[in-house]
Enzyme design. Structure first.
Site, PDB file in Angstrom:
ATOM      1  N   ASN A 126      -5.449  -5.275  -4.368  1.00  0.00           N
ATOM      2  CA  ASN A 126      -5.971  -4.073  -5.038  1.00  0.00           C
ATOM      3  C   ASN A 126      -4.839  -3.136  -5.436  1.00  0.00           C
ATOM      4  O   ASN A 126      -4.888  -2.509  -6.489  1.00  0.00           O
ATOM      5  CB  ASN A 126      -6.920  -3.312  -4.100  1.00  0.00           C
ATOM      6  CG  ASN A 126      -8.231  -4.015  -3.907  1.00  0.00           C
ATOM      7  OD1 ASN A 126      -9.243  -3.613  -4.438  1.00  0.00           O
ATOM      8  ND2 ASN A 126      -8.227  -5.096  -3.149  1.00  0.00           N
ATOM      9  N   GLY A 167       0.786  -1.241   0.000  1.00  0.00           N
ATOM     10  CA  GLY A 167       0.000   0.000   0.000  1.00  0.00           C
ATOM     11  C   GLY A 167       0.814   1.286   0.000  1.00  0.00           C
ATOM     12  O   GLY A 167       0.544   2.194  -0.780  1.00  0.00           O
ATOM     13  N   GLU A 210      -5.163  -7.483  10.656  1.00  0.00           N
ATOM     14  CA  GLU A 210      -4.075  -8.449  10.879  1.00  0.00           C
ATOM     15  C   GLU A 210      -3.919  -8.748  12.366  1.00  0.00           C
ATOM     16  O   GLU A 210      -3.480  -9.825  12.745  1.00  0.00           O
ATOM     17  CB  GLU A 210      -2.770  -7.926  10.270  1.00  0.00           C
ATOM     18  CG  GLU A 210      -2.924  -7.745   8.774  1.00  0.00           C
ATOM     19  CD  GLU A 210      -1.748  -8.195   7.949  1.00  0.00           C
ATOM     20  OE1 GLU A 210      -0.654  -8.346   8.491  1.00  0.00           O
ATOM     21  OE2 GLU A 210      -1.949  -8.376   6.729  1.00  0.00           O
ATOM     22  N   HIS A 270      -8.213  -6.576   2.776  1.00  0.00           N
ATOM     23  CA  HIS A 270      -8.540  -6.747   4.195  1.00  0.00           C
ATOM     24  C   HIS A 270      -9.908  -6.174   4.579  1.00  0.00           C
ATOM     25  O   HIS A 270     -10.473  -6.563   5.599  1.00  0.00           O
ATOM     26  CB  HIS A 270      -7.491  -6.052   5.067  1.00  0.00           C
ATOM     27  CG  HIS A 270      -6.135  -6.678   5.032  1.00  0.00           C
ATOM     28  ND1 HIS A 270      -5.405  -6.781   3.880  1.00  0.00           N
ATOM     29  CD2 HIS A 270      -5.384  -7.218   6.019  1.00  0.00           C
ATOM     30  CE1 HIS A 270      -4.255  -7.362   4.154  1.00  0.00           C
ATOM     31  NE2 HIS A 270      -4.209  -7.633   5.434  1.00  0.00           N
TER      32      HIS A 270
HETATM   33  N1  DGL Z   1      -3.339  -6.477  -0.331  1.00  0.00           N
HETATM   34  C1  DGL Z   1      -3.303  -5.034  -0.241  1.00  0.00           C
HETATM   35  C2  DGL Z   1      -4.441  -4.443  -1.105  1.00  0.00           C
HETATM   36  O1  DGL Z   1      -5.435  -5.074  -1.384  1.00  0.00           O
HETATM   37  C3  DGL Z   1      -3.406  -4.552   1.192  1.00  0.00           C
HETATM   38  C4  DGL Z   1      -2.172  -4.814   2.036  1.00  0.00           C
HETATM   39  C5  DGL Z   1      -0.939  -4.093   1.524  1.00  0.00           C
HETATM   40  O2  DGL Z   1      -0.816  -2.859   1.701  1.00  0.00           O
HETATM   41  O3  DGL Z   1      -0.090  -4.756   0.952  1.00  0.00           O
HETATM   42  O4  DGL Z   1      -4.336  -3.330  -1.529  1.00  0.00           O
END
Ligand code: DGL
Length: 267
Positions: free
Chosen positions: A73, A42, A151, A185
């Site tokens: 995302n 992110g 988390e 999340h």
């Molecule tokens: N998997 C990330 C998203 O969906 C969230 C966690 C991250 O910042 O890596 O954007």
């Protein structure tokens, strides 16, 4: 041997997408890769996210997958065109499916999008939504504290509602009727978000959206053999396994650690 569907995420959150796909496709083999060594994506720059995403995709392509799902995302918002250069198999991110559902849900065309800093900065959701519905008014907001709350397993702790109220007050003021949960999340906080925004705001979970997209692609493939699950991570298997069992509601088996790169540092 069945060819599997590959799914990658920056870490464990993409298991919300994995779970939706497993429920929708009981006969498909699924391979999940979580880049737990380099999470979170992110706050990182687009170039870094693209580089990591390409490495993750290469690993899954080496496993002979037939479709690649980008559950993250943040990766989906910047890396899809780069990943499409790696292979001719279908490569599906979460932005387009989520945007399509948001536009179909919204009556007043006032749509909120929440995600990581990287996702919001990319404007990928607002661009996709406005391409589908040029009259839509999109309100975008980064909510970086939502990821650590989930988390930590604190989605039912009073602090979760406090933080949701603090972040989402502008969404309430903007009179949105639809909110895209633009991060792996956030579906795990949907009960708290719904409680704060009220039932008249529809929440869009990209995990469900992607399931519908895959139906079109895979509907004919049902051989009656239950699909196999394999999980790979780049670090911290134990932490991954413990959060994973909370998300999936079952213990993980077939979890392996892999090293995606030899060595990066220069002496
Ligand atoms: N998997 C990330 C998203 O969906 C969230 C966690 C991250 O910042 O890596 O954007």
């Amino acid at each position: 041997m069945k060819q599997a569907i590959g799914i990658f995420d920056s870490g464990v959150g993409g298991l919300t997408v994995f779970k939706a796909i497993r429920q929708a496709f009981p006969y498909q083999d699924l391979i999940y890769f979580g880049d737990t060594a380099r999470v979170p994506y992110g706050p990182k720059s687009p170039n870094t996210i693209i580089e990591y995403s390409v490495q993750n995709a290469r690993f899954l392509l080496q496993q002979g997958i037939k479709t690649l799902i980008v559950a993250c995302n943040t990766s989906s918002s910047v890396a899809i065109p780069h990943l499409k250069k790696l292979s001719n198999i279908p490569i599906i991110g979460v932005i387009d499916p989520g945007s399509e559902i948001a536009v179909s849900y919204s009556k007043n065309k006032r749509i909120g999008v929440i995600g990581t800093e990287g996702t919001i900065r990319s404007k990928a959701y607002s661009t996709a939504i406005q391409r589908l519905e040029p009259n839509a008014k999109v309100f975008s907001l980064a909510c970086p504290l939502f990821v650590p709350i989930v988390e930590e397993g604190w989605q039912d702790h009073p602090i979760a509602l406090r933080i949701v109220q603090e972040y989402l007050k502008p969404m309430k003021d903007n009179d949105i009727d639809t909110l895209v949960l633009g991060c792996t999340h956030y579906p795990l906080l949907s009960h708290v978000i719904q409680k704060y925004l009220g039932e008249k705001v529809k929440l869009v979970d990209s995990a469900d959206a992607i399931g519908e997209h895959l139906q079109e692609l895979l509907s004919v493939e049902q051989d009656g053999q239950p699909g196999k699950d394999s999980f790979f991570v780049s670090d911290n298997e134990d932490k991954f396994a413990s959060i994973a069992s909370r998300i999936l509601g079952t213990e993980l088996n077939a979890l392996k650690r892999v090293q995606l790169f030899e060595s990066w540092f220069v002496d």
